[in-house]
Design a protein around this motif. Structure first.
Motif, PDB file in Angstrom:
ATOM      1  N   ARG A 177       0.660   4.934 -11.080  1.00  0.00           N
ATOM      2  CA  ARG A 177      -0.407   4.137 -10.441  1.00  0.00           C
ATOM      3  C   ARG A 177      -1.330   3.553 -11.504  1.00  0.00           C
ATOM      4  N   ARG A 178      -1.674   4.378 -12.459  1.00  0.00           N
ATOM      5  CA  ARG A 178      -2.519   3.900 -13.550  1.00  0.00           C
ATOM      6  C   ARG A 178      -1.829   2.786 -14.325  1.00  0.00           C
ATOM      7  N   ASP A 238       0.395   8.780 -12.872  1.00  0.00           N
ATOM      8  CA  ASP A 238       0.499   8.014 -14.118  1.00  0.00           C
ATOM      9  C   ASP A 238       1.075   6.624 -13.873  1.00  0.00           C
ATOM     10  N   GLU A 258       0.835  -1.206   0.000  1.00  0.00           N
ATOM     11  CA  GLU A 258       0.000   0.000   0.000  1.00  0.00           C
ATOM     12  C   GLU A 258       0.871   1.258   0.000  1.00  0.00           C
ATOM     13  N   TRP A 312       0.452   0.821 -13.211  1.00  0.00           N
ATOM     14  CA  TRP A 312       0.513  -0.376 -12.358  1.00  0.00           C
ATOM     15  C   TRP A 312      -0.795  -1.155 -12.462  1.00  0.00           C
ATOM     16  N   LEU A 313      -1.904  -0.422 -12.332  1.00  0.00           N
ATOM     17  CA  LEU A 313      -3.212  -1.082 -12.382  1.00  0.00           C
ATOM     18  C   LEU A 313      -3.459  -1.732 -13.737  1.00  0.00           C
ATOM     19  N   THR A 314      -3.022  -1.046 -14.796  1.00  0.00           N
ATOM     20  CA  THR A 314      -3.210  -1.605 -16.135  1.00  0.00           C
ATOM     21  C   THR A 314      -2.358  -2.856 -16.320  1.00  0.00           C
ATOM     22  N   PHE A 327       2.438   1.650  -3.506  1.00  0.00           N
ATOM     23  CA  PHE A 327       1.481   2.100  -4.516  1.00  0.00           C
ATOM     24  C   PHE A 327       1.113   3.567  -4.303  1.00  0.00           C
ATOM     25  N   ARG A 328       0.901   3.920  -3.054  1.00  0.00           N
ATOM     26  CA  ARG A 328       0.485   5.293  -2.739  1.00  0.00           C
ATOM     27  C   ARG A 328       1.575   6.302  -3.104  1.00  0.00           C
ATOM     28  N   PHE A 340      -1.454  -4.866 -14.003  1.00  0.00           N
ATOM     29  CA  PHE A 340      -2.011  -5.931 -13.173  1.00  0.00           C
ATOM     30  C   PHE A 340      -3.342  -6.440 -13.727  1.00  0.00           C
ATOM     31  N   HIS A 341      -4.283  -5.522 -13.926  1.00  0.00           N
ATOM     32  CA  HIS A 341      -5.630  -5.946 -14.342  1.00  0.00           C
ATOM     33  C   HIS A 341      -5.752  -6.166 -15.841  1.00  0.00           C
TER      34      HIS A 341
END
Lengths: 183, 281
Positions: free
Chosen positions: B104-105, B102, B93, B107-109, B96-97, B111-112
């Motif tokens: 964070r985005r 950009d 956490e 990272w999420l892309t 990531f925080r 991962f997901h």
């Protein structure tokens, strides 16, 4: 139905390409509207929260990770997607009750990474459906239903259980697992 | 994130019921999946910390009501374990925080995935859930199970059936009658609660020096009342019956998931073993 699904997927894919490199790199969050989608059915106004029924108090810390992650809702009526940013661990956009067509949980995986979507606002006893981390639902396709309700005596709105989520969502909250997580 | 795995074990019905597989097997598969996701993220120069299989192990043990007096006396509502798990989440956490928006985005892309390719699963309760097919999560499913699409469908369907089992149990008139008796029993012991979950949440929300001892008092009373009023037996009997009924109604779904898990186990065991030897990060 199969054709419609293919069309929807095709539109999704096409839009990802059309929106360019930023979309490819960062995943355009906006779900795609489609002319094939059914128009939202006008629904009766939802009842007021009864006296004595508490708003759910999430155990979620004020500032959490998923607040930096993303939960998106899309409305055909509003023609745009809405991101819940910052510390908005629960809520619903003003005026969007009963108007949401697509939802996407793009939150950071970890604690509180699943999302309850409520038939009414996040009131104790309100029926809800749960969207797992990374999952998205195009509510216009198929019969997503509110599948959970508080199992206690204060489940004052048991009747929405089984009602379609499409154009009936009115609240969300981050939760730490999908299932019997309400109170 | 999780279903009621340990409750399935207590029922002795893991292989037969709506449960998500035997615990040892699902532990290995989960750990292997986390290893694969971590490797995938690392290839993109992104950090990933393995996730526990559940953030709320007390709910896995007791999805309806705490009904083990000894466990309750020792653990309350599992506050300590939840806190330990919370500590394990802190590094990821914090990482990531600290990332710029950009990143964070990105990272999420990573991962997901970006949703340009889609996995889909029709749920027995209605609707078709979707997930990106090109993120590290999906890639891990592909590597482990050999077919990310099949695994996504199987996992979401089985998860839904597990939740259906609990929902059916809680909606049963016999359960609701027992719940009422339980609530009355709790009142006599000085605790006001309509449901065990409401009480658990109320207690776990409390902080301070007395919080854990209060947990233990409440959980112990909850367990005693669960036994005395028959809520425990009613819930377990109904759960087992509903699990069996769902298995009969959805045999292909359960068999399909079992086959996928079984075929993935050798690779999963090898991955976990390699990591223990230090050959994998």
């Amino acid at each position: 139905m199969k054709i419609l699904r293919d069309v929807l997927l095709g539109v999704m894919t096409a839009t990802a390409v059309i929106t360019g490199t930023q979309a490819a790199a960062y995943a355009d969050p906006a779900p795609v509207p489609t002319s094939e989608a059914e128009k939202p059915v006008s629904t009766a106004a939802k009842p007021e929260r009864p006296d004595g029924v508490a708003k759910i108090q999430s155990g979620l810390p004020v500032r959490t990770l998923n607040a930096d992650g993303n939960f998106y809702v899309w409305s055909d009526d509003r023609n745009k997607a809405l991101l819940y940013p910052g510390d908005a661990y629960d809520g619903w956009p003003e005026g969007w009750n009963n108007r949401v067509d697509v939802i996407w949980n793009n939150g950071f995986p970890g604690r509180y990474d699943d999302v309850n979507v409520y038939d009414y606002a996040t009131w104790s006893g309100s029926a809800y459906a749960c969207v797992g981390n990374g999952d998205y639902w195009d509510l216009r396709r198929g019969d997503y239903v509110f599948s959970w309700v508080n199992d206690g005596a204060d489940a004052w709105q048991r009747s929405p259980l089984g009602r379609r989520v499409h154009d009936n969502g009115s609240g969300h909250i981050w939760v730490d697992w999908c299932g019997n997580n309400n109170r | 994130m999780s279903m009621s795995r340990a409750f399935c074990v207590l029922l002795g019905a893991a292989a037969l019921s709506g449960c998500a597989g035997a615990p040892v097997e699902t532990d290995v598969l989960h750990r292997a999946e986390q290893i694969l996701i971590g490797s995938c993220m690392a290839r993109q120069n992104l950090k990933y910390w393995p996730q526990p299989k559940s953030w709320t192990p007390d709910m896995d043990l007791f999805p309806y009501v705490v009904d083990d007096v000894e466990w309750a006396r020792e653990n309350g509502y599992g506050r300590t374990r939840r806190q330990e798990l919370g500590k394990t989440a802190a590094p990821s956490e914090k990482y990531f925080r600290a990332l710029p928006e950009d990143r964070r985005r990105a990272w999420l892309t990573t991962f997901h995935g970006d949703r340009a390719a889609a996995l889909e699963a029709e749920l027995p309760i209605g609707g078709t859930v979707g997930h990106s097919a090109n993120g590290c999560a999906a890639q891990a499913w592909q590597e482990l199970y050999g077919d990310k699409g099949r695994w996504f469908k199987a996992s979401r369907v089985i998860q839904t059936l597990g939740n259906m089992r609990i929902g059916q149990t809680q909606a049963d008139p016999a359960y609701r009658a027992a719940l009422k008796r339980w609530s009355e029993c709790m009142s006599r012991t000085g605790f006001s609660a309509a449901t065990p979950l409401a009480l658990r949440k109320q207690l776990l929300a409390q902080q301070g020096a007395d919080a854990e001892s209060n947990d233990k008092k409440a959980a112990t009373a909850e367990a005693r009342c669960a036994m005395e009023t028959g809520l425990s037996k009613t819930a377990r009997d109904l759960d087992a019956a509903n699990a069996e009924a769902l298995k009969k109604r959805y045999p292909e779904e359960f068999e399909n998931a079992a086959r996928l898990r079984e075929s993935a186990l050798p690779k999963a065991r090898a991955l976990v073993s390699e990591q223990k030897k230090g050959n994998l990060t």
